[in-house]
Scaffold this motif. Structure first.
Motif, PDB file in Angstrom:
ATOM      1  N   GLY A  36       0.810  -1.220   0.000  1.00 57.68           N
ATOM      2  CA  GLY A  36       0.000   0.000   0.000  1.00 57.68           C
ATOM      3  C   GLY A  36       0.837   1.261   0.000  1.00 57.68           C
ATOM      4  O   GLY A  36       0.512   2.245  -0.685  1.00 57.68           O
ATOM      5  N   PHE A  37       1.923   1.272   0.753  1.00 60.90           N
ATOM      6  CA  PHE A  37       2.792   2.447   0.825  1.00 60.90           C
ATOM      7  C   PHE A  37       3.356   2.811  -0.542  1.00 60.90           C
ATOM      8  O   PHE A  37       3.324   3.982  -0.965  1.00 60.90           O
ATOM      9  N   PHE A  38       3.859   1.827  -1.264  1.00 62.18           N
ATOM     10  CA  PHE A  38       4.497   2.121  -2.555  1.00 62.18           C
ATOM     11  C   PHE A  38       3.476   2.393  -3.658  1.00 62.18           C
ATOM     12  O   PHE A  38       3.820   2.938  -4.695  1.00 62.18           O
ATOM     13  N   ILE A  39       2.234   2.009  -3.436  1.00 63.79           N
ATOM     14  CA  ILE A  39       1.183   2.444  -4.370  1.00 63.79           C
ATOM     15  C   ILE A  39       0.870   3.921  -4.140  1.00 63.79           C
ATOM     16  O   ILE A  39       0.765   4.697  -5.082  1.00 63.79           O
ATOM     17  N   HIS A  40       0.771   4.308  -2.877  1.00 60.98           N
ATOM     18  CA  HIS A  40       0.314   5.651  -2.531  1.00 60.98           C
ATOM     19  C   HIS A  40       1.446   6.676  -2.439  1.00 60.98           C
ATOM     20  O   HIS A  40       1.361   7.765  -3.002  1.00 60.98           O
ATOM     21  N   GLN A  41       2.527   6.325  -1.754  1.00 59.19           N
ATOM     22  CA  GLN A  41       3.582   7.290  -1.453  1.00 59.19           C
ATOM     23  C   GLN A  41       4.672   7.376  -2.515  1.00 59.19           C
ATOM     24  O   GLN A  41       5.182   8.455  -2.796  1.00 59.19           O
ATOM     25  N   ASP A  42       5.048   6.239  -3.049  1.00 57.03           N
ATOM     26  CA  ASP A  42       6.210   6.189  -3.947  1.00 57.03           C
ATOM     27  C   ASP A  42       5.911   5.196  -5.060  1.00 57.03           C
ATOM     28  O   ASP A  42       6.414   4.074  -5.069  1.00 57.03           O
ATOM     29  N   PRO A  43       5.049   5.558  -6.032  1.00 55.50           N
ATOM     30  CA  PRO A  43       4.595   4.618  -7.059  1.00 55.50           C
ATOM     31  C   PRO A  43       5.764   3.871  -7.715  1.00 55.50           C
ATOM     32  O   PRO A  43       6.660   4.489  -8.299  1.00 55.50           O
ATOM     33  N   SER A  44       5.743   2.548  -7.590  1.00 59.52           N
ATOM     34  CA  SER A  44       6.855   1.720  -8.062  1.00 59.52           C
ATOM     35  C   SER A  44       6.336   0.378  -8.546  1.00 59.52           C
ATOM     36  O   SER A  44       5.283  -0.083  -8.102  1.00 59.52           O
ATOM     37  N   PRO A  45       7.069  -0.278  -9.431  1.00 62.96           N
ATOM     38  CA  PRO A  45       6.719  -1.649  -9.803  1.00 62.96           C
ATOM     39  C   PRO A  45       7.151  -2.605  -8.695  1.00 62.96           C
ATOM     40  O   PRO A  45       8.287  -2.544  -8.212  1.00 62.96           O
ATOM     41  N   MET A  46       6.260  -3.492  -8.283  1.00 55.42           N
ATOM     42  CA  MET A  46       6.525  -4.417  -7.178  1.00 55.42           C
ATOM     43  C   MET A  46       6.298  -5.855  -7.619  1.00 55.42           C
ATOM     44  O   MET A  46       5.521  -6.128  -8.537  1.00 55.42           O
ATOM     45  N   LEU A  47       6.979  -6.756  -6.918  1.00 52.61           N
ATOM     46  CA  LEU A  47       6.819  -8.187  -7.161  1.00 52.61           C
ATOM     47  C   LEU A  47       6.714  -8.880  -5.806  1.00 52.61           C
ATOM     48  O   LEU A  47       7.563  -8.684  -4.934  1.00 52.61           O
ATOM     49  N   VAL A  48       5.654  -9.683  -5.618  1.00 49.68           N
ATOM     50  CA  VAL A  48       5.477 -10.467  -4.398  1.00 49.68           C
ATOM     51  C   VAL A  48       5.537 -11.936  -4.779  1.00 49.68           C
ATOM     52  O   VAL A  48       4.767 -12.399  -5.621  1.00 49.68           O
ATOM     53  N   VAL A  49       6.470 -12.675  -4.163  1.00 40.95           N
ATOM     54  CA  VAL A  49       6.687 -14.090  -4.481  1.00 40.95           C
ATOM     55  C   VAL A  49       6.192 -14.944  -3.318  1.00 40.95           C
ATOM     56  O   VAL A  49       6.682 -14.819  -2.196  1.00 40.95           O
ATOM     57  N   GLN A  50       5.211 -15.790  -3.608  1.00 34.60           N
ATOM     58  CA  GLN A  50       4.666 -16.728  -2.627  1.00 34.60           C
ATOM     59  C   GLN A  50       5.153 -18.145  -2.958  1.00 34.60           C
ATOM     60  O   GLN A  50       5.661 -18.393  -4.054  1.00 34.60           O
TER      61      GLN A  50
END
Length: 629
Positions: free
Chosen positions: A78-92
């Motif tokens: 949520g932080f990087f969507i709102h505060q510092d827009p960035s491409p993210m990757l979550v690995v499960q």
């Protein structure tokens, strides 16, 4: 453009992650017992703020359950969507886990957190560009969800922020043929100078755990608290966790407390919140850009982590080796030490003794075997058994040949009928055997066992026991009541058998005296890679959601494990026999003629399987053999 949209797209003020979470984050009804505005625990702030610390590039969190880590991962997204827009990757760990996380954690957060809902828009709208596997946002932020078991999942992805969740649950063999998942994911961020790599997991086996290895490379931060009485700074350690007993010696988990390691003060549960609020993270190694955190359930302020509950859990499981390991992983947040050095087969090889299958020690009372079937061979291990569970590996043979043809099966039939001998001249015919029928030549296994069902030769299928709370047994209690038609295999508990053998292998046998439950190995007759195969697997415990699972898996892709499987099957064959050897009188060595040996049988089993049953009355035959079926 609406006012709300303008507000959402306006650059927000610079905040740390903990400040952002406490100001903007909301808890959703699908993921939290209490909905509404999020309020962090003090120990969570330090872990969150490492994400926004410009001096930190990599973060490792070695944790227990019940510390709120999943929410911290949510807030990071949520932080990087709102505060510092960035491409993210979550690995499960798996693709299903990745989809589930996107659906049950991220989607509700985007819906219920106002500043994120304004950016994400209507999640069901096509214009919102929302997909379960990858979510795109109008301000340039994005988050992709990948399963660590997906070879193609890491391709065509570039991300600045990469979070690896439950890394000890990743497939040991890597992402197909692509290689190690953490290395693959990290490579996706190489073009970003300000990248962040986050690893979090409950640990599993010491020396093999991925999160433990990453933690050891970090600055190793521990949460220090002050004693409410003498103010001495210290960490909460399991060895200082105590509880009272009544006059009769009965444990009283409701009295659980911590003993101050400085002055011996009694730190009660009522002091816990003030204790945590006054604590802080302290690095115990130099900082080089890699922040490491260890946190366990005693610090948690969740109601289900009250100290009295932790004490009660320990008292419930400490006598059960498997549940005790689970407690170490999921409550203490520490890797457990396997009872045998699974990384070094030389530990077992060095214990070989001067005997072979023709000179077994006189303590051996009966012999069983286990056979593993491959397309081009059958491997068989013969094991001698004595009083109090002591075991002697007698021989391991490999019969090469096409197992779809009867030739190699004829060789097996001759092999399992051959007697083994003790050093005093007693001949021991194998009393029972298990043959794995899963995966390779099942019909041939069934036919072989069907034609020899009076000789206690069982077709078997191994089943794991992923649920630590489920009943555990090696040989099924219903085996004697199941009609053995030959093509109905006996289901054996392989994980339970491997746990049992693992504990046995840790026992160093005494050279001259009986050693209960010890496993002996011959100095000759085993293949060069026998002990590599015997140590090819390790037990992995992990938590997926609310479910705790534990299973034995190969440590490396392509590793051979036939010797390990055969030993498991030989143990299962022993468990199938009702014979008790613990009270068997010791045998005195004496010279025995070959004629005597030809007619000798074990005192516990009066008949040998090779006896010609057609010479006996059928009724008498059923009565005698029925006792051992």
């Amino acid at each position: 453009m609406s006012r709300a949209r303008n507000e959402a797209l306006r650059p927000p003020p610079k905040l740390t992650l903990s400040q952002w979470a406490n100001e903007f984050a909301y808890l959703s009804r699908e993921t939290s017992a209490h909905t509404g505005k999020f309020k962090s625990f003090k120990y969570q702030d330090g872990m969150m703020d490492a994400v926004t610390d410009p001096t930190v590039q990599k973060i490792t969190v070695m944790k227990s359950a019940r510390v709120g880590y999943t929410k911290l991962l949510d807030h990071m997204v949520g932080f990087f969507i709102h505060q510092d827009p960035s491409p993210m990757l979550v690995v499960q760990p798996k693709e299903d886990d990745a989809r589930d996380y996107s659906t049950t954690e991220i989607a509700p957060m985007l819906r219920d957190t106002p500043v994120l809902a304004a950016i994400a828009g209507d999640l069901s709208s096509k214009a919102a560009q929302q997909k379960v596997e990858k979510r795109l946002f109008r301000n340039g932020a994005s988050v992709a969800f990948v399963g660590a078991n997906s070879p193609a999942g890491f391709r065509r992805i570039t991300a600045r922020i990469i979070a690896f969740d439950e890394v000890d649950g990743y497939p040991a063999q890597g992402a197909g043929n692509e290689g190690d998942q953490i290395a693959l994911g990290t490579k996706r961020s190489e073009t970003f100078w300000n990248r962040k790599i986050i690893l979090g997991s409950t640990p599993t086996v010491q020396g093999i755990s991925r999160i433990e290895k990453s933690w050891e490379e970090s600055d190793q931060r521990h949460y220090f608290v002050g004693c409410p009485h003498c103010k001495a700074r210290q960490t909460l350690k399991w060895e200082n966790f105590k509880w009272d007993r009544d006059e009769e010696g009965k444990h009283l988990p409701d009295t659980a407390y911590f003993r101050c390691e400085a002055g011996g003060c009694r730190i009660e549960e009522k002091d816990k919140r003030a204790l945590i609020n006054g604590g802080d993270w302290v690095a115990t190694k130099p900082h080089t850009g890699h922040a490491g955190f260890h946190i366990w359930a005693a610090y948690s302020l969740f109601p289900n982590a009250a100290w009295r509950f932790l004490a009660a859990e320990w008292l419930r499981v400490y006598k059960d080796p498997m549940q005790k390991k689970t407690f170490v992983n999921l409550v203490l947040g520490l890797p457990h030490k396997e009872v045998v050095n699974v990384a070094d087969p030389d530990v077992l090889k060095s214990r070989c003794e001067p005997y072979n299958y023709e000179t077994l020690p006189s303590d051996v009372r009966l012999v069983t075997y286990g056979a593993d079937t491959q397309d081009d061979r059958i491997e068989v291990t013969f094991v001698g058994h004595g009083a109090h569970g002591e075991m002697w590996v007698a021989r391991h043979e490999v019969l090469h040949g096409d197992t779809s043809k009867p030739v190699v099966w004829d060789e097996l039939d001759k092999l399992i009928a051959e007697p083994l001998e003790t050093d005093e001249g007693r001949r021991l015919i194998p009393q029972a055997g298990c043959i794995d029928s899963a995966g390779h030549r099942s019909e041939m296994v069934y036919k072989f066992c069907r034609d020899r069902k009076r000789r206690r030769i069982y077709a078997t299928i191994g089943r794991g026991n992923p649920d630590p709370k489920a009943p555990r047994m090696i040989w099924p209690k219903t085996a004697s009541r199941t009609k053995n038609s030959g093509d109905k295999p006996y289901i054996i508990g392989v994980d339970t058998a491997k746990d049992d053998l693992s504990s046995r292998l840790a026992i160093v046998p005494h050279e001259f005296e009986p050693t209960p439950r010890a496993v002996h190995f011959p100095a000759a007759g085993l293949s060069a890679d026998y002990f590599d195969q015997l140590t090819s697997e390790h037990a992995v415990t992990k938590q997926v959601g609310d479910k705790i699972t534990r299973s034995w898996v190969k440590k490396a892709v392509g590793a051979r494990n036939e010797a390990w499987d055969c030993l498991v099957l030989a143990l299962a064959a022993r468990m199938s026999l009702p014979v008790k050897l613990d009270k068997a009188p010791p045998r005195k060595p004496r010279p025995v003629s070959k004629a005597d040996n030809d007619n000798r049988s074990l005192p516990a089993i009066k008949e040998q399987p090779e006896t010609k049953t057609e010479e006996r009355p059928k009724r008498r035959e059923r009565q005698r053999w029925g006792a051992y079926r």
